[in-house]
Design an enzyme around this catalytic site. Sequence first.
Site, short mmCIF file in Angstrom:
data_model
loop_
_atom_site.label_atom_id
_atom_site.label_comp_id
_atom_site.label_asym_id
_atom_site.label_seq_id
_atom_site.Cartn_x
_atom_site.Cartn_y
_atom_site.Cartn_z
N GLU A 68 15.81 61.15 12.93
CA GLU A 68 17.19 60.91 12.52
C GLU A 68 17.76 59.62 13.10
OE1 GLU A 68 20.83 63.73 13.41
OE2 GLU A 68 19.18 64.78 12.42
N ASP A 69 17.43 59.31 14.36
CA ASP A 69 18.12 58.25 15.09
C ASP A 69 17.26 57.05 15.46
OD1 ASP A 69 20.33 59.88 15.00
OD2 ASP A 69 20.12 60.61 17.05
#
Length: 175
Positions: A68-69
């Site tokens: 996600e990051d």
Amino acid sequence: MEAGVERKIMIDLENSALQFATRAHGEQKRKYDGRPYIVHPIAVAEIVRSVPHTPEMIAAALLHDTVEDTDATLLEIKEAFGPKVATLVAWLTDISTPFHGNRQVRKELDRQHLASAPAAAKTVKLADLIDNAIAIKAGDPNFWKVFGAEMKRLLEVLGDGDETLLAKARALAPE
């Protein structure tokens, strides 16, 4: 398999996951306190470790925000840690993007995704919520109002996760 060999494999998996997550998150900082971001996945892993768990759950806890990051991909995680860990990380990765609409719409899509997740993924998500709730409550009371409401809704679909963590998360959520 011998207990000692099994323990070594477990430790190797955890150490490899920690190294991967540390590299992937690099210089990222926590929004609420400015500490290195890796403190969050480590805290999530320690919360998961406090309840019945598998080595794959600990690895997934350490890796839960990498797709996600960061630039990490599920394929890289699968190749490095196997399909069990990659599947857990996939369940823990938000499926929504800004294309899907505003925050409320995106969080509802992510909630629906997690509703179908296996108990192991829900347990890791509960640990994630607990650590984030503590940090956000202390560091950003204004955002806590938004996050707390989202957390309360998310808890509705996490009932298959560990009951001790579910109780802790419910205790942290707003009334």
